[in-house]
Scaffold this active site. Structure first.
Site, PDB file in Angstrom:
ATOM      1  N   ASP A 298      45.714  34.824  41.359  1.00 51.57           N
ATOM      2  CA  ASP A 298      46.080  33.821  40.371  1.00 51.57           C
ATOM      3  C   ASP A 298      44.825  32.993  40.077  1.00 51.57           C
ATOM      4  OD1 ASP A 298      47.446  32.277  38.569  1.00 51.57           O
ATOM      5  OD2 ASP A 298      49.088  31.741  39.900  1.00 51.57           O
TER       6      ASP A 298
HETATM    7  C1  BGC Z   1      49.818  30.584  36.882  1.00 50.17           C
HETATM    8  C2  BGC Z   1      50.205  32.022  36.667  1.00 50.17           C
HETATM    9  C3  BGC Z   1      49.686  32.517  35.345  1.00 50.17           C
HETATM   10  C4  BGC Z   1      48.198  32.276  35.264  1.00 50.17           C
HETATM   11  C5  BGC Z   1      47.577  32.765  33.968  1.00 50.17           C
HETATM   12  C6  BGC Z   1      48.343  30.331  36.612  1.00 50.17           C
HETATM   13  O1  BGC Z   1      48.050  28.981  36.626  1.00 50.17           O
HETATM   14  O2  BGC Z   1      50.118  30.217  38.201  1.00 50.17           O
HETATM   15  O3  BGC Z   1      51.604  32.151  36.732  1.00 50.17           O
HETATM   16  O4  BGC Z   1      49.981  33.869  35.174  1.00 50.17           O
HETATM   17  O5  BGC Z   1      47.944  30.893  35.384  1.00 50.17           O
HETATM   18  O6  BGC Z   1      47.964  31.997  32.897  1.00 50.17           O
END
Ligand code: BGC
Length: 747
Positions: A298
């Protein structure tokens, strides 16, 4: 023609031979790659890195020099995200074309895989169809409907030129404070498993080369939702028995359903950041669950091993730690530091080449699987975006999500000739009907919602006629002080027959949604009290992503409708239910609690039910939420026959057939969910009071009866024992459906 010519050139220059399998092509390509090219493939950057004006970019214009740097110099394999907000579908298509064009200037011409968060519809394309958030889809208990919503999301993503969706969220919503609770399917494991698997199949089952499919990304592995404080990305402490009982099964089912990729939890469990956990990433996910696809981090999570979790003393050590644990791709995403650090780590011998090859093989395999090597450009499916019939599915989903929690003296449905005062902060807000991941990350910028989106006030005005609907609230603005003006509400109530009071939460996502308190804010409670004091009947409509306590005002409300964040058609669905054009059938996917001190979940242990001072005062009132898990009213009534079992002595691997007849005893047609729960009487660890093991949603005309059949086997009765094994122990079990209960024995 131009695209075709480019494709052929690309294919030949990569040098695949005819007749090679995808796996052979990947191996052949891998053999040609330099270490730099491999490390580049493992690098994912955010759009702002290659867009003009970075995060400030408003129009999707790319910066040619920045694009060249990312793709030619750093050889990145993947890009994600939008910049400021959603963009037009044609802008996305142009951007994707430009990005893939740039890859033609690289030695091996490996296409970029682009990923977006299509959480409840295609978040980042303007005018996409937004469906109910997962928490509201769970209330529908209609897995086929959840699958339809996912399929349309896939079509709109792919029409935007994007083949990788960072969804579904499989985190189990057992911590209601958590700001990502709305993205979950609620507190129950079985709903999470079934809805999650249905979404994954809908995203992927056409085959990823087909322009109706996208690669899914189950997330956020593992235990993300269980943060002890409820704050996003804060530590969880989860004994392995609990991890395996409540958090892992959704991922196991998702792997079986064919999920191509997985994203890792940004948090830590028992002090171990999941991005650094070889046990969870390699031993459990790869070896035990048999997951073969791509593992992506992530946001910034490798860096954070060093600068937030402090388990790696240098950024380079953080990279080595994560890659050695099993990460394949790093969502860096704001710079190229990962590229430099991984190169260094491999050169120093801190990361073996075999691990890099393994990661790159998985990345190339995904690219192959989604057809990027056949044609990296947006396919000729722009017409799959925004079809009128998608709106119908959005309406159907919003209808089925609506959960009627209270209907005193059958005040609902309302007559269409009443004078309605529509009040409260969400009366004229779109953001408060859609929530997170809606045209922006936070979902709270009203100007990006489609022009034909309706507010609750508008939808009610359409039912009763403009002259019969009034409001004192501010247009499309949840936070405006005008929305909390109790004097204005009191004055306006004089001319109304009924007050529809729209309270709840404005849109939020992730950490900005952290809250210290689940009770509704004081200014909303004050509005409700003033509304009730006018003597006019008050119908409370809740638009919220997680249950906000209404314990102090509930007794004064004549009707309560839980609308969640149900997407584009929330307002229409609310009005249809309030005025009887839709008979509500949603049921809660969580326990609607009364207060922070009493957060008992439906599948509690027996001793959680017990309240006592001394033995003689003991009672079993421990599970007493304001509204229990599975609760939801209808405008008709249903009754159940006794439960019929094919046998009361189940053994080994044989199947148990459970029949029950449901009768619509009221005067309206309606849908109804039949839920089957089990309870084991005695077991080697304390058995739960009830576990949801199956559900079916049926439609019944007024007066009609239907027999619902469930088939269970020993796996449906299993639990994780003290040795961390999933087992079914012999003994007596209750089966509970509605107000009926029967018992059988398993041996
Ligand atoms: C979130 C994810 C997301 C990613 C990309 C992160 O901050 O936790 O769920 O897929 O950002 O946008």
């Amino acid at each position: 023609m131009k695209k075709l010519a480019i494709t052929i050139t690309a294919t030949l220059s990569i040098g695949f031979s005819f007749g090679q399998t995808d796996a052979q092509k990947v191996d052949a390509l891998l053999k040609k790659m330099t270490l730099e090219e491999k490390v580049g493939q493992m690098t994912q950057v955010t759009l702002a890195v290659v867009a003009k004006n970075g995060w400030g970019n408003q129009d999707g214009a790319l910066d040619p020099a920045a694009l060249k740097k990312a793709i030619e110099d750093y050889k990145v394999g993947s890009i994600l995200n939008t910049t400021a907000h959603a963009l037009d579908v044609n802008i996305w298509r142009n951007m994707m074309t430009q990005i893939q064009d740039e890859t033609k200037n690289t030695r091996l011409k490996i296409p970029i895989i682009y990923g977006l968060d299509g959480i409840h519809g295609q978040t980042y394309t303007l005018n996409s169809t937004l469906f109910p958030q997962s928490i509201a889809l769970a209330a529908t208990r209609d897995t086929a409907l959840a699958a339809k919503a996912a399929k349309i999301t896939a079509m709109e993503l792919r029409a935007s030129g994007v083949r990788w969706n960072f969804a579904p969220v499989l985190d189990c919503g057992r911590q209601q404070l958590w700001s990502r609770f709305p993205e979950t399917y609620g507190e129950d494991v079985f709903i999470g498993k079934t809805m999650g698997a249905a979404a994954i199949k809908a995203y992927e089952e056409d085959g990823l080369k087909n322009p109706t499919a996208v690669a899914s990304c189950m997330k956020h592995y593992l235990g993300y939702s269980a943060a002890r404080t409820g704050k996003d990305r804060t530590p969880a402490y989860i004994p392995e028995i609990e991890l395996r009982e409540y958090y892992l099964p959704q991922f196991r089912a998702a792997v079986k359903a064919g999920a191509s990729t997985i994203m890792i939890n940004s948090g830590e469990i028992n002090g171990v950041p999941v991005h650094a956990s070889k046990y969870l990433l390699t031993d459990v996910l790869r070896k035990e669950l048999g997951f073969e696809g791509l593992i992506v981090t992530d946001w910034e999570d490798i860096k954070r091993l060093h600068d937030r979790h402090f388990v790696a003393s240098t950024p380079e050590q953080a990279v080595a730690m994560a890659i050695n644990a099993g990460i394949d791709m790093s969502m860096v995403p704001g710079d190229f530091s990962f590229y430099d650090l991984l190169l260094e780590a491999v050169k120093k011998g801190d990361v073996p080449m075999s691990r890099v090859d393994d990661a790159v093989r998985r990345i190339l395999t995904l690219k192959m699987k989604v057809g990027l090597f056949d044609n990296p450009y947006p396919e000729d499916v722009a017409a799959n975006f925004g079809k009128p019939e998608y709106q119908q599915v959005a309406l159907e989903a919003a209808h089925q999500a609506m959960t009627l929690l209270k209907n005193d003296n059958k005040i609902l449905p309302l007559q269409k000739n009443v004078k309605v005062l529509v009040e409260g902060p969400s009366a004229q807000s779109l953001a408060a009907l859609n929530g997170c991941w809606s045209y922006t990350w936070q979902g709270n910028q009203e100007q990006h919602y489609p022009a034909d989106s309706k507010t609750i006030f508008q939808a009610i005005a359409e039912k009763v006629g403009a002259g019969n609907a009034t409001t004192t609230t501010a247009e499309k603005d949840f936070d405006n002080a005008k929305n909390y003006d109790t004097a204005a509400l009191r004055a306006a109530a004089a001319n109304a027959d009924v007050i529809v009071l729209c309270l709840g939460e404005n849109a939020y996502a992730e950490s900005p949604g952290n809250t210290m308190e689940l009770a509704l804010p004081d200014n909303q409670i004050a509005l409700a009290k003033v509304a009730a004091s006018t003597g006019k009947p008050v119908i409370l409509v809740l638009t919220e992503g997680r249950p906000r306590f209404i314990t102090s005002i509930e007794p004064q409300m004549k009707g309560i409708l839980m609308a969640y964040w149900s997407g584009k058609k929330t307002a229409e669905a609310v009005a249809d239910v309030l005025f009887g054009d839709y008979n509500p059938d949603g049921i809660l996917p969580f326990s609607y609690e009364r207060s922070m001190g009493e957060m008992v979940l439906y599948d509690r242990k027996p001793t959680e039910d017990i309240r006592e001072i001394f033995n003689e005062n003991m009672n079993k009132s421990g599970y007493a939420p304001l509204f229990p898990f599975g609760f939801g009213l209808s405008y008709t009534t249903f009754s159940y026959s006794d439960i019929q079992l094919s046998t009361t002595a189940l053994s080994g691997n044989t199947k148990l057939t459970v029949n029950i007849t449901v009768n619509n005893t009221g005067s309206r047609d309606g849908k109804h969910t039949v839920e089957l729960y089990t309870r084991q009487h005695y077991a080697s660890i304390t058995p739960c009071m009830q576990r949801l093991r199956a559900f079916q949603k049926i439609s019944l005309k007024a007066g009609e009866s239907k027999t619902v059949t469930f088939t269970l086997d020993k796996n449906d009765l299993a639990f994780v024992n003290a040795d961390l094994k999933t087992v079914t122990e012999p003994g007596n079990f209750d089966i509970m459906i509605g107000d009926k209960k029967t018992t059988f024995n398993y041996k």
